[in-house]
Motif scaffolding. Structure first.
Motif, short mmCIF file in Angstrom:
data_model
loop_
_atom_site.label_atom_id
_atom_site.label_comp_id
_atom_site.label_asym_id
_atom_site.label_seq_id
_atom_site.Cartn_x
_atom_site.Cartn_y
_atom_site.Cartn_z
N LEU A 14 0.84 -1.21 0.00
CA LEU A 14 0.00 0.00 0.00
C LEU A 14 0.87 1.25 0.00
N THR A 15 2.00 1.19 0.72
CA THR A 15 2.93 2.31 0.74
C THR A 15 3.45 2.60 -0.66
N ILE A 16 3.90 1.55 -1.33
CA ILE A 16 4.45 1.70 -2.68
C ILE A 16 3.37 2.16 -3.65
N ALA A 17 2.15 1.63 -3.50
CA ALA A 17 1.04 2.02 -4.37
C ALA A 17 0.77 3.51 -4.28
N LYS A 18 0.79 4.05 -3.04
CA LYS A 18 0.55 5.47 -2.84
C LYS A 18 1.63 6.32 -3.48
N HIS A 24 -2.94 -1.02 -5.33
CA HIS A 24 -2.11 -2.04 -4.69
C HIS A 24 -2.08 -3.32 -5.51
N THR A 25 -3.14 -3.57 -6.30
CA THR A 25 -3.16 -4.75 -7.18
C THR A 25 -2.09 -4.63 -8.25
N THR A 26 -1.94 -3.42 -8.79
CA THR A 26 -0.91 -3.20 -9.82
C THR A 26 0.48 -3.42 -9.24
N VAL A 27 0.69 -2.94 -7.99
CA VAL A 27 1.98 -3.14 -7.34
C VAL A 27 2.26 -4.63 -7.15
N SER A 28 1.26 -5.36 -6.66
CA SER A 28 1.43 -6.79 -6.44
C SER A 28 1.78 -7.50 -7.73
N ARG A 29 1.07 -7.17 -8.80
CA ARG A 29 1.34 -7.80 -10.09
C ARG A 29 2.73 -7.45 -10.60
N ALA A 30 3.12 -6.20 -10.43
CA ALA A 30 4.43 -5.76 -10.93
C ALA A 30 5.56 -6.47 -10.20
N LEU A 31 5.43 -6.57 -8.89
CA LEU A 31 6.49 -7.20 -8.10
C LEU A 31 6.57 -8.71 -8.32
N ASN A 32 5.49 -9.28 -8.87
CA ASN A 32 5.48 -10.71 -9.20
C ASN A 32 5.77 -10.96 -10.67
N GLY A 33 6.17 -9.89 -11.40
CA GLY A 33 6.57 -10.03 -12.79
C GLY A 33 5.44 -10.26 -13.77
N THR A 41 5.61 1.03 -16.11
CA THR A 41 5.02 1.04 -14.77
C THR A 41 5.71 0.04 -13.86
N ARG A 42 6.00 -1.15 -14.40
CA ARG A 42 6.68 -2.18 -13.62
C ARG A 42 8.05 -1.70 -13.18
N ASP A 43 8.79 -1.06 -14.08
CA ASP A 43 10.12 -0.54 -13.74
C ASP A 43 10.04 0.53 -12.66
N LYS A 44 9.02 1.40 -12.76
CA LYS A 44 8.84 2.47 -11.78
C LYS A 44 8.57 1.89 -10.39
N ILE A 45 7.68 0.89 -10.34
CA ILE A 45 7.31 0.25 -9.06
C ILE A 45 8.50 -0.49 -8.47
N THR A 46 9.22 -1.22 -9.30
CA THR A 46 10.40 -1.96 -8.83
C THR A 46 11.45 -1.02 -8.25
N LYS A 47 11.64 0.12 -8.92
CA LYS A 47 12.63 1.11 -8.46
C LYS A 47 12.24 1.68 -7.10
N ILE A 48 10.95 2.00 -6.94
CA ILE A 48 10.47 2.54 -5.66
C ILE A 48 10.63 1.50 -4.55
N ALA A 49 10.25 0.26 -4.85
CA ALA A 49 10.35 -0.82 -3.86
C ALA A 49 11.78 -0.98 -3.37
N LYS A 50 12.71 -0.87 -4.30
CA LYS A 50 14.12 -1.00 -3.94
C LYS A 50 14.59 0.18 -3.09
#
Length: 349
Positions: A14-18, A24-33, A41-50
């Motif tokens: 939820l933090t990353i989604a915000k 949050h569904t998009t974040v979950s999907r992105a982090l699971n490839g 979008t996947r690259d952006k989410i992965t970068k934030i998560a890191k």
């Protein structure tokens, strides 16, 4: 980017989604490839998560995906017959080929059958490193559960399971034929564990090669080992202590060849000047022995690669109408542990 507490409990999907302004569904999907998320979008989410130090909750991931992220590897027996070097090689190969996030659980068929079966729900898939027909009952049990399974190492007598095996009989034959080409006519054989099919096949290849050249082997020079270095050492001592010493000793794996080589050193024999040695498997250490060991390269990495690849496809629900069953042939690796007797014979003329 706003400051954020990198505490493991504070950083969530939820933090990353915000922060990424997505669901949050998009974040979950992105982090699971997932391919459902656009690459940008996947690259952006992965970068934030890191950047924020996100640590995935594996328990939650398992609940969402209905997976355990655990693969079971079952050897016939871990107490006898399965050498430490072969065990290590299989585990390293399999772990390196599995998708990120998967773990391995190592056990033996003997243990699984002694217990009241195994809970297949603990695994997403199972690899059986089969060395004996005694595994067939366990393989049938797994097949009936419907869990993804591949059987490696041994040819199984059925056509409904993916099976990748080694041409052990050919390996025994080419090792012996090489020694014969080098002018050897007096042989000893140190066999593997009696109940393992690999030993029976390698022995047959050895005997067939001798028969083809009308060479006889003294039954007293055919020794029963167990694939462990100690047995190679003890049996080579018996061979060297006899009155009739062969010119070449073929060992049905490298671990026994290592023990045999040490016995020669301890008893004052030089390899290959006084006696030649051939192994089987081409373990990582064999080229570093003194002398470097001539051996048969067992295509372990090839069959592990084939098996893991097919298992992953099965776990991803990519069903195949065809069942793959392949035998991969070994090759002779020539190093310095075999004397060329032809040169000696030629120079003495």
């Amino acid at each position: 980017m706003p400051e954020i507490d990198k505490n493991e409990n504070a950083v969530t999907i939820l933090t990353i989604a915000k922060m990424a302004n997505v669901s949050h569904t998009t974040v979950s999907r992105a982090l699971n490839g997932s391919s459902l998320v656009k690459p940008a979008t996947r690259d952006k989410i992965t970068k934030i998560a890191k950047q924020v130090g996100y640590v995935p909750n594996l328990s939650a991931k398992r609940l969402v995906t209905n997976r355990s992220y655990m693969i079971g590897i079952f050897f016939t027996n871990l107490d006898t017959g399965t050498s430490a070097s072969f065990l290590t090689e299989v585990i390293e190969q399999a772990q390196g080929l599995l998708p990120k996030g998967y773990s391995l659980s190592i056990n033996s068929v003997d243990n699984a059958m002694d217990e009241q079966g195994i809970s297949v729900s603990n695994f997403d898939g199972i690899i059986v490193i089969s060395q004996s027909a005694s595994d067939d009952e366990f393989i049938e049990y797994l097949h009936k559960t419907g869990i993804p399974i591949v059987v490696l190492n041994r040819v199984i007598n059925r056509n409904d399971i993916n099976n990748y095996a080694v041409g052990d009989e050919l390996g025994g034959k080419i090792a012996t034929e090489y020694a014969i080409r080098m002018g050897h006519r007096k042989f000893a054989l140190i066999k593997g564990l009696n109940k393992f099919e690999s030993s029976a096949h390698r022995t047959k290849g050895f005997m067939d090669a001798l028969d083809a050249h009308d060479i006889k082997v003294d039954s007293g020079l055919v020794k029963q080992g167990d694939y462990q270095p100690k047995s190679g050492n003890i049996l080579m001592r018996q061979i060297l202590s006899g009155g009739d010493i062969p010119s070449c000793v073929i060992c049905e794996n490298d671990d026994m060849a290592l023990g045999a080589l040490n016995a020669c050193i301890e008893l004052g024999y030089q390899v290959p000047r006084d006696i030649s040695i051939i192994g089987f498997d081409d373990m990582g250490y064999s080229k570093y022995l003194v002398p470097p060991l001539t051996t048969v390269r067992k295509p372990t990495s090839t069959i592990i690669g084939m098996g893991v690849s097919r298992l992953v496809e099965m776990m991803d629900n990519k069903q195949h109408d065809d069942i793959e069953q392949k035998v991969v042939n070994p090759e002779i690796i020539v190093r310095s542990s075999v004397l060329d007797m032809n040169k000696i014979h030629f120079s003495s003329k």
